[in-house]
Write a protein that holds these residues in place. Structure first.
Motif, short mmCIF file in Angstrom:
data_model
loop_
_atom_site.label_atom_id
_atom_site.label_comp_id
_atom_site.label_asym_id
_atom_site.label_seq_id
_atom_site.Cartn_x
_atom_site.Cartn_y
_atom_site.Cartn_z
N UNK A 315 -16.57 -9.59 -47.90
CA UNK A 315 -15.60 -10.67 -47.75
C UNK A 315 -14.32 -10.41 -48.54
N UNK A 316 -14.37 -9.48 -49.51
CA UNK A 316 -13.21 -9.22 -50.36
C UNK A 316 -12.55 -7.88 -50.07
N UNK A 317 -12.86 -7.29 -48.93
CA UNK A 317 -12.24 -5.99 -48.61
C UNK A 317 -10.74 -6.10 -48.40
N UNK A 318 -10.23 -7.31 -48.14
CA UNK A 318 -8.78 -7.45 -47.99
C UNK A 318 -8.05 -7.06 -49.27
N UNK A 319 -8.74 -7.12 -50.42
CA UNK A 319 -8.11 -6.75 -51.69
C UNK A 319 -8.09 -5.24 -51.91
N UNK A 320 -8.93 -4.51 -51.18
CA UNK A 320 -9.02 -3.07 -51.37
C UNK A 320 -10.47 -2.63 -51.51
N UNK A 321 -10.66 -1.41 -51.98
CA UNK A 321 -11.98 -0.80 -52.10
C UNK A 321 -12.77 -1.44 -53.24
N UNK A 322 -14.06 -1.70 -53.00
CA UNK A 322 -14.92 -2.29 -54.02
C UNK A 322 -14.92 -1.43 -55.28
N UNK A 323 -14.84 -2.08 -56.43
CA UNK A 323 -14.83 -1.37 -57.70
C UNK A 323 -13.44 -1.05 -58.22
N UNK A 324 -12.46 -1.03 -57.31
CA UNK A 324 -11.09 -0.81 -57.76
C UNK A 324 -10.60 -2.05 -58.50
N UNK A 325 -9.70 -1.85 -59.45
CA UNK A 325 -9.20 -2.99 -60.23
C UNK A 325 -7.92 -3.55 -59.63
N UNK A 326 -7.81 -4.87 -59.68
CA UNK A 326 -6.57 -5.56 -59.32
C UNK A 326 -6.20 -6.47 -60.47
N UNK A 327 -4.92 -6.80 -60.56
CA UNK A 327 -4.43 -7.76 -61.55
C UNK A 327 -4.55 -9.15 -60.93
N UNK A 328 -5.24 -10.06 -61.61
CA UNK A 328 -5.49 -11.35 -60.98
C UNK A 328 -5.38 -12.51 -61.96
N UNK A 329 -4.50 -13.47 -61.62
CA UNK A 329 -4.51 -14.76 -62.29
C UNK A 329 -5.56 -15.60 -61.58
N UNK A 330 -6.65 -15.97 -62.27
CA UNK A 330 -7.79 -16.57 -61.58
C UNK A 330 -7.56 -18.03 -61.21
#
Length: 515
Positions: A315-330
């Protein structure tokens, strides 16, 4: 005789629009009288019945034990509204907007439509802000709508759109909401460019939580356009605003002279219905006054400590490859959570319930002048009973030792009770019962119970199916789980006076020292 006049009037200065959806059973009908009254909740229906007696037929749209925060109305509810002479809603975004739309669209012209919480201040009610303290170590950035928009024809059933129209930056940006069961709903996503699908809507005076994810470090600029949809199929443009983000870089290196760096506390990207502006609505410290800062004057800091791994979840593949880091304000609070700036649970202070009753009295007399004397007599007796109730609750809670007057509940519904009767809201599982608690919320709840050494926590009977976390944490910490009523009755407590007496007695039993 049945009163049926023409030309709709909404006492709070609000008009009507839109539609309905799906759902459950109808609330119990009381009385068989001269006028028909619809309310959104059982509590409001009970207050009306205490004034109207047999002269008023009153029922609640939210069924017995239902949750007004999440109840979705049915076509049968719309049909009931269409037969009403008077409608009482609480509003201040207590009810789902679909329920408010069902009332406003289907109420006959000439019927009286009263939004109690909005009007009750003129009858002596005291309102308090809804203060949220998520205690994040990065900025908490949401979306908000402010202003009335009266000159644009806005009503409480209008929808205010925010659409992403342009972005510059070294990577991609995604603004999304994580639903209660963990499923993401993407509002804006730049990976394939922006189009009409990069849009979300909010009702007037609302706020919501969202995640802001950036795939690469650097400087970003996001332009949002706002519009107002009054249900006529022709949204009216309001304005645009461009917001700058410092992602994984020192914000001071990109801030221009006079720009303010936002790096802590609570800020909302805000649409102003009155001016058409988009700006930052900033609460740098919980409890301080929020302030308006123009979009051009802010730099929003997304620091390196905001790095998070993309979940190994399709469901979160829109953010990129699993395990890769993104900068996120939660998002801070899991699940869809739309609310206003004022706590809507006014009735937990009995004096506010008196203001509701006085407003209801005036409304019933306007709808049915022939019943004025009966309404006034009944209201006078009931207001005297509420005076006794207020004194009873205050006297009972005063017997609890000060250090034990700590309220930990299923959801954030007891701010008025705490302020009116010298209690403290020490914690709750989630702000809104329609949400699922996050790991951080459960951890914080556990720590609060342990640190305060409270003898008990309090569960609402209508939310028992959502109280697993509270029950488990209480069991783990060896504290009692007691019962308190917030938004609804049950088979054991079916009227407002009994509800408030129960709450006072249960708080004393569970938090007192045996007196």
């Amino acid at each position: 005789m049945r009163i049926r006049s023409r030309a709709c009037r909404i006492v709070a200065g609000l008009a009507t629009l839109s539609v309905l959806t799906t759902a459950c059973a109808a609330g119990e009908t009381r009385g068989t009288g001269e006028i028909t009254v619809i309310t959104t909740t059982e509590i409001l229906a009970d207050l009306v019945a205490s004034i109207g007696g047999d002269r008023v037929e009153v029922s609640s749209l939210v069924p017995a034990g239902g949750d007004p925060h999440s109840y979705e109305p049915s076509p049968a509810d719309a049909a009931r509204v269409a037969e009403a002479d008077v409608a009482f809603t609480n509003h201040l975004l207590l009810e789902e907007q679909a329920l408010i739309k069902t009332v406003d669209v289907n109420l006959p012209s000439g019927a009286l439509n009263v939004s109690l919480a909005e009007v009750s201040e003129t009858y002596g009610a005291h309102v308090i802000p809804l203060v949220e303290n998520i205690a994040l170590d990065v900025l908490w950035l949401g979306l908000r709508v402010r202003g009335t928009g009266e000159e644009h024809g806005a009503t409480r059933t209008s929808e205010i759109g925010m659409t992403a129209v342009d972005m510059t930056g070294p990577g991609d940006l995604f603004v999304y909401l994580t639903q209660a069961l963990g499923s993401p709903d993407v509002y804006f996503g730049s990976a394939d460019g922006f189009d009409d699908a990069d849009r979300t809507t909010l009702p007037p005076a609302a706020h919501t939580h969202v995640n802001w994810a950036f795939t690469e470090p650097g400087e970003y600029e996001l332009t949002l356009a706002a519009d107002l949809d009054n249900g006529d199929g022709d949204p009216r443009p309001l304005g645009e605003g461009t917001f700058r983000f410092a992602v994984g870089v020192d914000p001071h290196t990109i801030a221009r002279d006079g720009q303010r760096i936002l790096d802590a506390g609570h800020t909302d990207v805000t649409v102003d219905l009155d001016t058409g502006e988009l700006y930052a609505f900033v609460d740098a410290e919980v409890g301080t006054d929020q302030e308006v800062v123009p979009a051009v004057d802010v730099v929003i800091d997304v620091p390196n400590r905001a790095l998070e791994e993309i979940p190994d979840d399709a469901r979160f593949t829109f953010l990129g490859e699993a395990g890769k880091q993104v900068f996120q304000l939660p998002q801070a609070v899991l699940g869809k959570h739309v609310h206003g700036e004022i706590d809507p649970h006014l009735w937990q202070d009995v004096r506010n319930a008196k203001a509701y009753v006085q407003l209801m009295l005036d409304t019933l007399i306007e709808a049915d002048p022939e019943g004025a004397q009966r309404y006034e007599t009944a209201a006078g007796a009931y207001l005297a009973e509420l005076d006794e109730l207020h004194a009873y609750v205050g006297d009972r809670l005063a017997t609890i030792p000060p250090e034990r007057r700590q309220l930990i509940t299923t959801h954030d519904a007891f701010g008025y009770l705490a302020e009116a009767y010298d209690m403290t809201v020490a914690g709750f599982v989630v702000p809104n019962p329609a949400q699922e608690p996050s790991v951080e919320q459960v951890s914080r709840l556990t720590e609060t119970i342990r640190n305060l050494e409270v003898p008990a926590v309090f569960m609402e009977p209508n939310l028992v199916q959502r109280a697993d976390v509270l029950t488990q944490v209480a069991h783990d910490q060896g504290v009692e789980v007691c019962t308190i009523y917030g938004d609804a009755f049950d088979e054991n407590t079916t009227d407002y006076v009994s509800m408030m007496r129960h709450n006072a007695d249960e708080l004393v039993r569970c938090l007192g020292d045996g007196r």
